[in-house]
Design an enzyme around this catalytic site. Sequence first.
Site, PDB file in Angstrom:
ATOM      1  N   SER A   1      -0.439  17.506   6.804  1.00 34.30           N
ATOM      2  CA  SER A   1       0.231  18.722   6.337  1.00 34.30           C
ATOM      3  C   SER A   1      -0.265  19.973   7.084  1.00 34.30           C
ATOM      4  O   SER A   1      -1.364  19.976   7.645  1.00 34.30           O
ATOM      5  CB  SER A   1      -0.020  18.883   4.840  1.00 34.30           C
ATOM      6  OG  SER A   1      -1.399  19.076   4.620  1.00 34.30           O
TER       7      SER A   1
ATOM      8  N   ASP B   1       0.819  -1.209   0.000  1.00 35.42           N
ATOM      9  CA  ASP B   1       0.000   0.000   0.000  1.00 35.42           C
ATOM     10  C   ASP B   1       0.859   1.267   0.000  1.00 35.42           C
ATOM     11  O   ASP B   1       0.567   2.239  -0.685  1.00 35.42           O
ATOM     12  CB  ASP B   1      -0.841  -0.029   1.298  1.00 35.42           C
ATOM     13  CG  ASP B   1      -2.171   0.658   1.135  1.00 35.42           C
ATOM     14  OD1 ASP B   1      -2.439   1.170   0.041  1.00 35.42           O
ATOM     15  OD2 ASP B   1      -2.930   0.687   2.111  1.00 35.42           O
TER      16      ASP B   1
ATOM     17  N   CYS C   1       7.606  13.123   8.957  1.00 36.35           N
ATOM     18  CA  CYS C   1       7.404  14.524   9.361  1.00 36.35           C
ATOM     19  C   CYS C   1       8.631  15.063  10.079  1.00 36.35           C
ATOM     20  O   CYS C   1       8.933  16.244   9.998  1.00 36.35           O
ATOM     21  CB  CYS C   1       6.153  14.657  10.219  1.00 36.35           C
ATOM     22  SG  CYS C   1       6.125  13.491  11.568  1.00 36.35           S
TER      23      CYS C   1
ATOM     24  N   GLU D   1       8.814  22.009   3.246  1.00 37.39           N
ATOM     25  CA  GLU D   1       8.888  20.561   3.428  1.00 37.39           C
ATOM     26  C   GLU D   1       8.706  19.884   2.061  1.00 37.39           C
ATOM     27  O   GLU D   1       7.737  20.158   1.359  1.00 37.39           O
ATOM     28  CB  GLU D   1       7.766  20.134   4.378  1.00 37.39           C
ATOM     29  CG  GLU D   1       7.833  18.672   4.737  1.00 37.39           C
ATOM     30  CD  GLU D   1       6.813  18.297   5.816  1.00 37.39           C
ATOM     31  OE1 GLU D   1       5.664  18.762   5.737  1.00 37.39           O
ATOM     32  OE2 GLU D   1       7.183  17.539   6.724  1.00 37.39           O
TER      33      GLU D   1
ATOM     34  N   GLU E   1      -0.399  17.207  14.668  1.00 35.98           N
ATOM     35  CA  GLU E   1       1.003  16.849  14.448  1.00 35.98           C
ATOM     36  C   GLU E   1       1.267  17.113  12.977  1.00 35.98           C
ATOM     37  O   GLU E   1       0.771  16.387  12.111  1.00 35.98           O
ATOM     38  CB  GLU E   1       1.230  15.375  14.826  1.00 35.98           C
ATOM     39  CG  GLU E   1       2.638  15.108  15.279  1.00 35.98           C
ATOM     40  CD  GLU E   1       3.532  14.676  14.160  1.00 35.98           C
ATOM     41  OE1 GLU E   1       4.053  15.577  13.454  1.00 35.98           O
ATOM     42  OE2 GLU E   1       3.714  13.465  13.975  1.00 35.98           O
TER      43      GLU E   1
ATOM     44  N   LYS F   1     -10.185   7.960  10.371  1.00 38.20           N
ATOM     45  CA  LYS F   1     -10.139   8.062   8.911  1.00 38.20           C
ATOM     46  C   LYS F   1      -8.696   7.973   8.430  1.00 38.20           C
ATOM     47  O   LYS F   1      -7.910   8.898   8.591  1.00 38.20           O
ATOM     48  CB  LYS F   1     -10.756   9.370   8.399  1.00 38.20           C
ATOM     49  CG  LYS F   1     -11.036   9.240   6.898  1.00 38.20           C
ATOM     50  CD  LYS F   1     -11.103  10.540   6.152  1.00 38.20           C
ATOM     51  CE  LYS F   1      -9.780  11.081   5.701  1.00 38.20           C
ATOM     52  NZ  LYS F   1      -9.045  10.262   4.706  1.00 38.20           N
TER      53      LYS F   1
HETATM   54  P1  ADP Z   1      -1.334  14.820   1.908  1.00 38.91           P
HETATM   55  O1  ADP Z   1      -1.672  15.988   1.024  1.00 38.91           O
HETATM   56  O2  ADP Z   1       0.105  14.525   1.928  1.00 38.91           O
HETATM   57  O3  ADP Z   1      -2.151  13.583   1.691  1.00 38.91           O
HETATM   58  P2  ADP Z   1      -2.935  15.818   4.063  1.00 38.91           P
HETATM   59  O4  ADP Z   1      -2.500  16.540   5.276  1.00 38.91           O
HETATM   60  O5  ADP Z   1      -3.797  16.585   3.122  1.00 38.91           O
HETATM   61  O6  ADP Z   1      -1.617  15.310   3.393  1.00 38.91           O
HETATM   62  O7  ADP Z   1      -3.681  14.481   4.460  1.00 38.91           O
HETATM   63  C1  ADP Z   1      -3.619  13.844   5.690  1.00 38.91           C
HETATM   64  C2  ADP Z   1      -4.984  13.312   6.030  1.00 38.91           C
HETATM   65  O8  ADP Z   1      -5.903  14.396   6.085  1.00 38.91           O
HETATM   66  C3  ADP Z   1      -5.571  12.323   5.031  1.00 38.91           C
HETATM   67  O9  ADP Z   1      -6.275  11.318   5.746  1.00 38.91           O
HETATM   68  C4  ADP Z   1      -6.523  13.194   4.230  1.00 38.91           C
HETATM   69  O10 ADP Z   1      -7.575  12.467   3.624  1.00 38.91           O
HETATM   70  C5  ADP Z   1      -7.055  14.119   5.300  1.00 38.91           C
HETATM   71  N1  ADP Z   1      -7.612  15.388   4.830  1.00 38.91           N
HETATM   72  C6  ADP Z   1      -7.251  16.110   3.736  1.00 38.91           C
HETATM   73  N2  ADP Z   1      -7.979  17.242   3.651  1.00 38.91           N
HETATM   74  C7  ADP Z   1      -8.830  17.255   4.708  1.00 38.91           C
HETATM   75  C8  ADP Z   1      -9.829  18.170   5.198  1.00 38.91           C
HETATM   76  N3  ADP Z   1     -10.104  19.305   4.566  1.00 38.91           N
HETATM   77  N4  ADP Z   1     -10.475  17.849   6.325  1.00 38.91           N
HETATM   78  C9  ADP Z   1     -10.204  16.724   7.007  1.00 38.91           C
HETATM   79  N5  ADP Z   1      -9.274  15.828   6.594  1.00 38.91           N
HETATM   80  C10 ADP Z   1      -8.588  16.077   5.470  1.00 38.91           C
END
Ligand code: ADP
Length: 509
Positions: free
Chosen positions: A246, A106, A301, A400, A267, A192
Amino acid sequence: MASPKSDVHSSSVTNTGRHLLFIDGVWAEPMEGGFFPIVNPATEQVIGEAAAATAPDVDKAVKAARRAFAGGWGKSSGASRAVYLRAMAARIMERKEELARLEVADNGKPLPEALWDIDDVAGCFSMYADLAEALDQRQNEPLALPDDRFKTVLRHEPVGVAAQIIPWNYPLLMAAWKVAPALAAGATIVLKPSELTPLTAIELGNIANDVGLPKGVLNVLTGFGGPAGASLVAHPDVDKVAFTGSVPTGSKIMMKAAEDIKTVSLELGGKSPFLVFDDADVENAVEWVMFGIFWNQGQVCSATSRLLVQDKIAPKLYARLAEEAAKIKIGDGFEDGTLLGPLVSKSQYDKVVAAVDRGRKDGVKLLTGGNRPANLNTGYFLEPTVFVDVPTDHPLWREEVFGPVLAARTFHDEAEAVALANDSTFGLAAAVMSKDKGRCARVAEALEAGIVWINCSQPTFLQAPWGGVKKSGIGRELGHWGLENYLEVKQVTSYESDDAWGWYIKSGN
Ligand code: ADP
């Protein structure tokens, strides 16, 4: 019903089947979202499909978590919860090889790293079992007061329903860091996982059922950040949001959570510095510098992605770093000897390649790497890459990258090194290498970071607090700090004196 059986016992994983949502202890079809493909980043092949949760599924899962919380889990003893946590740890170890294989397929990471992750996952459940038991001993602890007519005791009560949103770099380990303390505290959970790596979080649902965890205590919703993550954060019956990912997403989550005054722990990213002083052993420095940026393909991270080298040692260190980085075996995480797997996805690969190309275009000096390995036409592979003499205002130095890309520059003295290290909006981790213990201690104190490593980089212990300052986040995970994220402290204060209080009603009236 269990999630479908996958072919994880074959040498690699090619078909894991179609995966549903884990809500209230059963596997449920997504109400509106359909399914999305799960891709192996080394082969670019689809290895399964996961359900895309949307707002109605989120509502169903949050309601299940609320029922489970009110139905007894929230009032259960720590000792009783410890039994489930230990059983989960044991089940994870029984399935260690299989879970590690799913992780490799995965996420792309080399199998030995994935096996190491699974040991840590089980260790995390075991440690929080101990802390759940210890929590019982802390209930009703007395607090010393300056007025002996009153007595105060403290209760540590679970926050309620926790939404936990996790990233793709350590899929099951990031789930464990959040799920285990929340279970220990007596909270219930809607988890999630990232849409890029849902497979092992799905298995956590099966493991919960295997050990008889009460229905609804843990719910797992696969799906995208937009519909699934955002509606989870916005749900009015969620009490706490825990997020790893992020900075832009963390910021959005914090703003949304603020509407309902939900507690958040975040985090987030980093651009962690690694300071190497002239008196360091070059071989040792090269080893830890590489571990700090190439481990997990640099998708960490806390990766020490900014290297600061004292000028005298720099030529030798750069030469050895270039030699050793070029030797790292790149390939499918299932192949023996692989030390660097693919990046997790096409979009992550494109982002990292864009950062490298920008460096090249701007004339930043490339010491080694920067290309797709010539023998790997399929998969999201990139060579270990090191830029040197990187200007401090260049994105390679400030932003980053989240890939195997190191930005290096030299410094003259300790004060300059610390100033350069702290000149960042991030503050997750930092590393310092020197034979002078006094200097290491001084620098550790001066560095603006939640984690400082001396003469090493990245070792992570479940017992130690994890988290950052500045834009790297809010709060700490792991150890007892991780447990506190899911607890509210309540004071219960009683008036113990036989004397009347006598403010309005005076004695003798
Ligand atoms: P990347 O862009 O590297 O995937 P993210 O910080 O966007 O990093 O993603 C980390 C987690 O946050 C994932 O589980 C993603 O589905 C979720 N995520 C992304 N956008 C949102 C949002 N607006 N609200 C809640 N969760 C989110």
